[in-house]
Design an enzyme around this catalytic site. Structure first.
Site, PDB file in Angstrom:
ATOM      1  N   HIS A 265      22.565  59.329 -20.141  1.00 19.61           N
ATOM      2  CA  HIS A 265      22.817  60.108 -18.933  1.00 19.61           C
ATOM      3  C   HIS A 265      24.269  60.617 -18.889  1.00 19.61           C
ATOM      4  O   HIS A 265      24.504  61.821 -18.752  1.00 19.61           O
ATOM      5  CB  HIS A 265      22.514  59.231 -17.706  1.00 19.61           C
ATOM      6  CG  HIS A 265      22.756  59.898 -16.393  1.00 19.61           C
ATOM      7  ND1 HIS A 265      21.744  60.429 -15.627  1.00 19.61           N
ATOM      8  CD2 HIS A 265      23.898  60.143 -15.696  1.00 19.61           C
ATOM      9  CE1 HIS A 265      22.253  60.961 -14.519  1.00 19.61           C
ATOM     10  NE2 HIS A 265      23.558  60.794 -14.544  1.00 19.61           N
ATOM     11  N   GLU A 266      25.194  59.690 -19.036  1.00 19.89           N
ATOM     12  CA  GLU A 266      26.606  60.082 -18.935  1.00 19.89           C
ATOM     13  C   GLU A 266      26.999  61.003 -20.090  1.00 19.89           C
ATOM     14  O   GLU A 266      27.838  61.888 -19.933  1.00 19.89           O
ATOM     15  CB  GLU A 266      27.514  58.848 -18.878  1.00 19.89           C
ATOM     16  CG  GLU A 266      27.270  57.916 -17.674  1.00 19.89           C
ATOM     17  CD  GLU A 266      27.271  58.624 -16.318  1.00 19.89           C
ATOM     18  OE1 GLU A 266      27.970  59.648 -16.172  1.00 19.89           O
ATOM     19  OE2 GLU A 266      26.555  58.163 -15.398  1.00 19.89           O
ATOM     20  N   HIS A 269      26.279  64.551 -19.126  1.00 18.90           N
ATOM     21  CA  HIS A 269      27.380  65.120 -18.348  1.00 18.90           C
ATOM     22  C   HIS A 269      28.536  65.501 -19.278  1.00 18.90           C
ATOM     23  O   HIS A 269      29.129  66.572 -19.161  1.00 18.90           O
ATOM     24  CB  HIS A 269      27.920  64.076 -17.356  1.00 18.90           C
ATOM     25  CG  HIS A 269      27.058  63.860 -16.147  1.00 18.90           C
ATOM     26  ND1 HIS A 269      26.734  64.873 -15.281  1.00 18.90           N
ATOM     27  CD2 HIS A 269      26.484  62.736 -15.642  1.00 18.90           C
ATOM     28  CE1 HIS A 269      25.991  64.379 -14.287  1.00 18.90           C
ATOM     29  NE2 HIS A 269      25.821  63.084 -14.490  1.00 18.90           N
ATOM     30  N   GLU A 295      24.029  67.524 -13.051  1.00 23.78           N
ATOM     31  CA  GLU A 295      22.985  66.499 -13.094  1.00 23.78           C
ATOM     32  C   GLU A 295      21.770  66.967 -13.895  1.00 23.78           C
ATOM     33  O   GLU A 295      21.030  66.155 -14.444  1.00 23.78           O
ATOM     34  CB  GLU A 295      22.598  66.112 -11.657  1.00 23.78           C
ATOM     35  CG  GLU A 295      21.885  64.787 -11.529  1.00 23.78           C
ATOM     36  CD  GLU A 295      22.709  63.573 -11.963  1.00 23.78           C
ATOM     37  OE1 GLU A 295      23.941  63.702 -12.164  1.00 23.78           O
ATOM     38  OE2 GLU A 295      22.122  62.495 -12.142  1.00 23.78           O
TER      39      GLU A 295
HETATM   40 ZN    ZN Z   1      24.839  61.811 -13.170  1.00 22.34          ZN
END
Ligand code: ZN
Length: 501
Positions: A265-266, A269, A295
């Site tokens: 997830h990170e 980003h 996101e």
């Molecule tokens: Zn996030």
């Protein structure tokens, strides 16, 4: 003599650097700093944010923007020059609405808020957090008055994270989703035992967890030469430049998901931040354009890619090679089903794709009512638990697992949560569009390659940085505005197969 545009660029570079330094100091606070250093850190942050704000609202900057605007009157809308002036002007007008004293006070209040939240969460003590949160809400109410709004006070806060977003629009988005999502979650809920995820709840060595997830994100395209990963209470991504984009994670020694999917997830980003066009470095156009679009990138790599069958076709044998004992009797199919298990839980960051948006609905409604004058800070735990019961059919056993779980409120991030749901919708809308151009993406993922997918994101989203507003960017990239159709079709297809519903 330097042109007006060059002078403006130099001034903005100074401003951007100060903001980057502030982010670095905040990163240190959450990853390295000792427990007893909070008060001095609050002083540092107050000084920095005060200085930044002074430049951001200065008459000098206003004049530079005006002069550059006249000088570049004929520049094409898409050019770096016109875009930089346009964004600088928008930021300037927004910043002028907030008095320096209010900005400094907010910085101090959120530094205290963060320290109080960490303690309150550790001690499961909402009451101890109430004074700090009340102060933050009070300052946010002042901010709302300064910014102004048309329909609902909460609109002023939503708009700071997602240009143009309103409470009415979020309600619209949720009511559309709710129509299809609630029956789907109910149908799955009746068959919740159809998927066994006990294989994910075993002892997993932290060093091995870390090595595996870092191997995967390196292959996805996260550049460790321009970043690093550290431990933190709450996972996040922060950047000080397109060449210094950092991520954090938290490890659970008995559960594989938080660190592994959290890292994917990170990294999503981070790849967005690392992907701005080099010419935008150090300017106001560098980095992601909005939280919702941001996101979409994290959700894309965490879920659409990281929880797909193709992905694990390649990576599962490699994971089995690392955790030999844990997975020796678990088939690929059983593992794929396990990482996609749907179960109503208390913790947002560990929620599955089907129930995630229900977590956001709870927070959205609480924030909206807090600023609509319908709810007091003291009453949040009760309302939180009632809503969880309504939407997910579960009540958190403690506030630490309920309304104290997120860092956001302690950091003054009110109006932020709805962008997570936007990210979910956009992740699939963008992926589907990328598939039209590169139909082989799933086949590539099945052999551990991510080149075409990352290239599409780089070309259509990342490179533009903040040049285009979120809705504008989505329209350019996909040919239509944000919609929930793609996301619901994706959920129905995926979970229809897994749960036979
Ligand atoms: Zn996030």
């Amino acid at each position: 003599m330097a042109s007006a545009y060059e002078k403006l660029k130099t001034k903005l570079a100074q401003l951007v650097s100060l903001e980057n330094i502030q982010a670095l100091v905040e990163w240190d606070q959450q990853t390295q700093m000792s427990e007893g250093s909070g008060a001095s850190r609050a002083r540092h942050l107050e000084a920095l944010s005060g200085l930044t704000h002074e430049i951001a609202v200065s008459d000098e900057l206003g004049k530079l923007i005006e002069a550059a605007e006249v000088e570049n009157a004929g520049a094409a809308y898409d050019s770096d020059e016109a875009s930089m002036i346009r964004v600088a002007k928008r930021n300037y007008e927004r910043a002028r609405k907030l008095p320096t004293d209010l900005v400094s006070e907010m910085s101090r209040a959120t530094s205290v808020g963060f320290e109080e939240w960490v303690k309150a969460r550790a001690n499961n003590d909402w009451k101890a957090f109430v004074p700090a949160l009340k102060k933050i809400v009070e300052l946010k109410q002042q901010e709302i008055e300064c910014r102004g709004y048309k329909d609902h006070p909460y609109d002023a806060l939503l708009d700071t994270y997602e240009l143009g977003l309103t409470a009415a629009a979020v309600e619209g988005m949720f009511s559309e989703l709710r129509k299809d999502l609630v029956p789907l979650v109910k149908a799955i809920g009746a068959k919740v035992d159809a998927v066994d995820d006990s294989c994910l709840h075993q002892p997993f060595d932290e060093t091995d967890q870390r090595a595996f997830s870092e191997l995967v994100i390196t292959r996805m395209g996260y550049d460790f030469k321009r970043g690093r990963q550290d431990r933190a209470v709450h996972p996040f991504c922060t950047s000080f430049s397109q060449d210094d984009v950092r991520i954090t994670t938290r490890f659970d020694p008995n559960w594989l998901n938080p660190a592994m999917f959290g890292t994917f997830h990170e990294a999503g980003h981070a790849m967005y931040e690392q992907g701005s066009a080099p010419a935008l470095e150090g300017t106001v156009l560098n980095g992601g354009t909005s939280l919702g679009v941001h996101e979409s990138q994290s959700r894309l790599w965490e879920n659409v890619v990281g929880r797909s069958r193709q992905f694990w076709t390649y990576w599962y044998p490699r994971l089995q090679g690392v955790f030999i004992e844990q997975f020796k009797d678990v088939s690929l199919d059983a593992f794929y089903r396990a990482v996609n298990k749907v179960h109503p839980s208390f913790i947002r960051v560990e929620a599955d794709e089907a129930t995630y948006n229900l977590h956001i609905m709870v927070r959205f409604e609480i924030e909206r009512d807090l600023f609509g004058g319908k709810l007091a800070v003291e009453d949040i735990p009760q309302i939180w638990n009632d809503k969880f019961n309504d939407y997910l059919g579960v009540v958190p056993p403690t506030d630490a697992l309920g309304c104290l779980q997120d860092i956001h409120w302690s950091a003054g991030l009110l109006g932020y949560f709805p962008t997570y749901s936007m990210g979910n919708l956009l992740s699939v809308q963008l992926y589907d569009t990328a598939l039209k151009q590169y139909p082989t993406i799933p086949d590539e993922i099945a052999v551990g390659e991510f080149g075409s997918l990352l290239r599409w994101m780089r070309e259509n989203i990342h490179q533009y940085g903040q040049k285009y507003e979120p809705q504008e960017l989505v329209k350019r990239a996909t040919g239509e505005p944000m919609q929930s159709r793609s996301y619901m079709a994706y959920l129905k297809q995926k979970y229809g197969e897994i749960y036979n519903v």
